[in-house]
Scaffold this active site. Structure first.
Site, mmCIF file in Angstrom:
data_model
loop_
_atom_site.group_PDB
_atom_site.id
_atom_site.type_symbol
_atom_site.label_atom_id
_atom_site.label_comp_id
_atom_site.label_asym_id
_atom_site.label_seq_id
_atom_site.Cartn_x
_atom_site.Cartn_y
_atom_site.Cartn_z
ATOM 1 N N ASN A 23 44.242 -14.420 11.157
ATOM 2 C CA ASN A 23 42.813 -14.358 10.859
ATOM 3 C C ASN A 23 42.178 -13.025 11.242
ATOM 4 O O ASN A 23 41.027 -12.767 10.877
ATOM 5 C CB ASN A 23 42.080 -15.504 11.548
ATOM 6 C CG ASN A 23 42.397 -16.849 10.923
ATOM 7 O OD1 ASN A 23 42.799 -16.917 9.757
ATOM 8 N ND2 ASN A 23 42.237 -17.917 11.683
ATOM 9 N N CYS A 116 38.968 -27.150 0.269
ATOM 10 C CA CYS A 116 39.488 -27.087 1.639
ATOM 11 C C CYS A 116 39.754 -28.495 2.143
ATOM 12 O O CYS A 116 38.883 -29.364 2.085
ATOM 13 C CB CYS A 116 38.479 -26.382 2.540
ATOM 14 S SG CYS A 116 39.013 -26.272 4.248
ATOM 15 N N ARG A 121 33.599 -25.390 3.117
ATOM 16 C CA ARG A 121 33.348 -24.070 3.686
ATOM 17 C C ARG A 121 32.763 -23.194 2.575
ATOM 18 O O ARG A 121 33.440 -22.329 2.031
ATOM 19 C CB ARG A 121 34.645 -23.479 4.248
ATOM 20 C CG ARG A 121 35.144 -24.243 5.457
ATOM 21 C CD ARG A 121 36.155 -23.467 6.258
ATOM 22 N NE ARG A 121 37.506 -23.793 5.881
ATOM 23 C CZ ARG A 121 38.581 -23.369 6.524
ATOM 24 N NH1 ARG A 121 38.470 -22.607 7.575
ATOM 25 N NH2 ARG A 121 39.782 -23.723 6.125
ATOM 26 N N PRO A 122 31.492 -23.441 2.197
ATOM 27 C CA PRO A 122 30.906 -22.747 1.059
ATOM 28 C C PRO A 122 30.670 -21.270 1.346
ATOM 29 O O PRO A 122 30.575 -20.852 2.499
ATOM 30 C CB PRO A 122 29.579 -23.478 0.847
ATOM 31 C CG PRO A 122 29.235 -24.013 2.203
ATOM 32 C CD PRO A 122 30.549 -24.357 2.848
ATOM 33 N N ILE A 123 30.561 -20.476 0.263
ATOM 34 C CA ILE A 123 30.352 -19.037 0.411
ATOM 35 C C ILE A 123 28.912 -18.646 0.095
ATOM 36 O O ILE A 123 28.615 -17.467 -0.085
ATOM 37 C CB ILE A 123 31.328 -18.242 -0.482
ATOM 38 C CG1 ILE A 123 31.067 -18.535 -1.964
ATOM 39 C CG2 ILE A 123 32.760 -18.538 -0.111
ATOM 40 C CD1 ILE A 123 31.716 -17.531 -2.892
ATOM 41 N N LEU A 125 26.425 -18.408 1.983
ATOM 42 C CA LEU A 125 25.875 -17.488 2.979
ATOM 43 C C LEU A 125 26.284 -16.047 2.683
ATOM 44 O O LEU A 125 25.489 -15.116 2.881
ATOM 45 C CB LEU A 125 26.329 -17.885 4.383
ATOM 46 C CG LEU A 125 25.874 -19.266 4.879
ATOM 47 C CD1 LEU A 125 26.460 -19.551 6.254
ATOM 48 C CD2 LEU A 125 24.361 -19.363 4.906
#
Length: 333
Positions: A23, A116, A121-123, A125
């Site tokens: 990560n 997922c 885990r949306p994008i 933002l």
């Protein structure tokens, strides 16, 4: 490999070196898009996501070589700005190319990442932040179409919730933006800190590194020159080996590890009765005569990491009493 067959019931012993953190490696690979000339990234873990990110960079037109856990990447030859679904679907972290591509080339087309298994885990933002920086964003046929013909501009961004990849994406976008970008409620994970430190050491002034408020002074599309860097150790791999030592009540030593990244894990193991020898780049866990139950609630760094929840659940099975583990980050984990 269909399954793992484990012959257990014995103690462990010896030493093991901890790999580089996946990560941390993935945003550093994406960061190469911001650079001119060759960038050498070492201590890369041998996992599928690293190969996928290198394949994505190659598909964009970059060249790379890989040897001895090091990738040497040259993005001077990038000739397209579309991250295809066939590659992105294999790895959610492909979205990390969105900020760098848009910042450098003024436009890009990046496939939306797939689903997922552990929750949403949306994008959104990421996209809202880029719009505040002057980008025009459209979602069409499963792709993010982003455009900033005159380049991105500095802005003040407040994340409604802590997002690691969102912070990384906007930090990289801000590096080549015009003016100052302020990120409020930024992620503080070691992987984010390393990305910021590398940018700061190579010409991008960043204030507040390690805090929840970052100020990035952009270079207005002036590319970076970075020669060589090394990925930080994987704190989740290290924590998993510590749990293996704890479950078998063994003495084992981890090498090439940064124990400052493991404070929440070490404290919980100490609470359960285990003792440690901590040296500059090594940790030794020692057996406990009695394993005490614990209470854990997962949260963002520097709190207890969600990726260690399952390992501690297994360890709690042999504790002398009832442990309570609360998952607060992912609804399906």
């Amino acid at each position: 490999m269909d399954y793992l067959e484990i012959d257990g019931g014995c103690t462990l012993s010896g030493e093991i070196e901890i790999s580089g953190a996946k990560n941390a490696a993935l945003p550093l690979l994406a960061m190469s898009i911001l650079c001119k000339g060759e960038v050498k990234i070492c201590n890369l873990p041998s996992v599928a996501d690293i190969k996928t990110m290198l394949l994505l960079l190659e598909d964009l037109g970059a060249s790379y070589s890989y040897e001895d856990e090091c990738a040497t990447i040259n993005t001077d030859s990038i000739n397209k700005t579309e991250a295809k679904y066939d590659i992105v679907r294999k790895m959610r972290a492909s979205i990390l190319t969105l900020g760098p591509l848009l910042a450098r080339f003024g436009e890009c087309r990046v496939s939306l990442p797939g689903g997922c298994a552990i929750g949403q885990r949306p994008i959104d933002l990421h996209l809202k932040a880029l719009e505040l920086m002057g980008a025009e964003i459209e979602i069409k046929e499963g792709y993010v179409l982003a455009s900033a013909k005159d380049g991105l501009k500095g802005a003040t961004i407040i994340f409604d919730k802590v997002t690691v990849t969102g912070t990384e994406n906007i930090v990289m976008a801000a590096a080549l933006a015009k003016g100052e970008t302020k990120i409020i409620n930024a992620a503080k994970e070691p992987e984010v800190v390393q990305l910021c430190e590398i940018l700061n050491d190579n010409g991008i002034l960043i204030k507040g590194i390690g805090s929840d408020e970052l100020i990035i002074h952009g270079r207005d599309r002036s590319l970076l020159e970075i020669e060589e860097l090394s990925v930080i150790p994987d704190r989740i791999e290290a924590g998993s080996y510590l749990c293996a030592g704890a479950i078998t009540n063994s003495t084992i030593t981890l090498k090439k590890v940064n124990h400052s990244h493991l404070i929440s894990i070490i404290l919980k193991l100490q609470e359960m009765g285990y003792n440690f020898d901590l040296n500059e780049e090594s940790i030794t866990i020692k057996p406990s005569p009695k394993i005490t139950p614990i209470s854990i609630a997962t949260t963002e760094y520097p709190g207890f990491p969600t990726d260690m929840q399952a390992q501690f659940m297994a360890l709690s099975l042999i504790a002398d009493g009832t442990s309570v583990i609360e998952e607060r980050l992912f609804e399906n984990r």
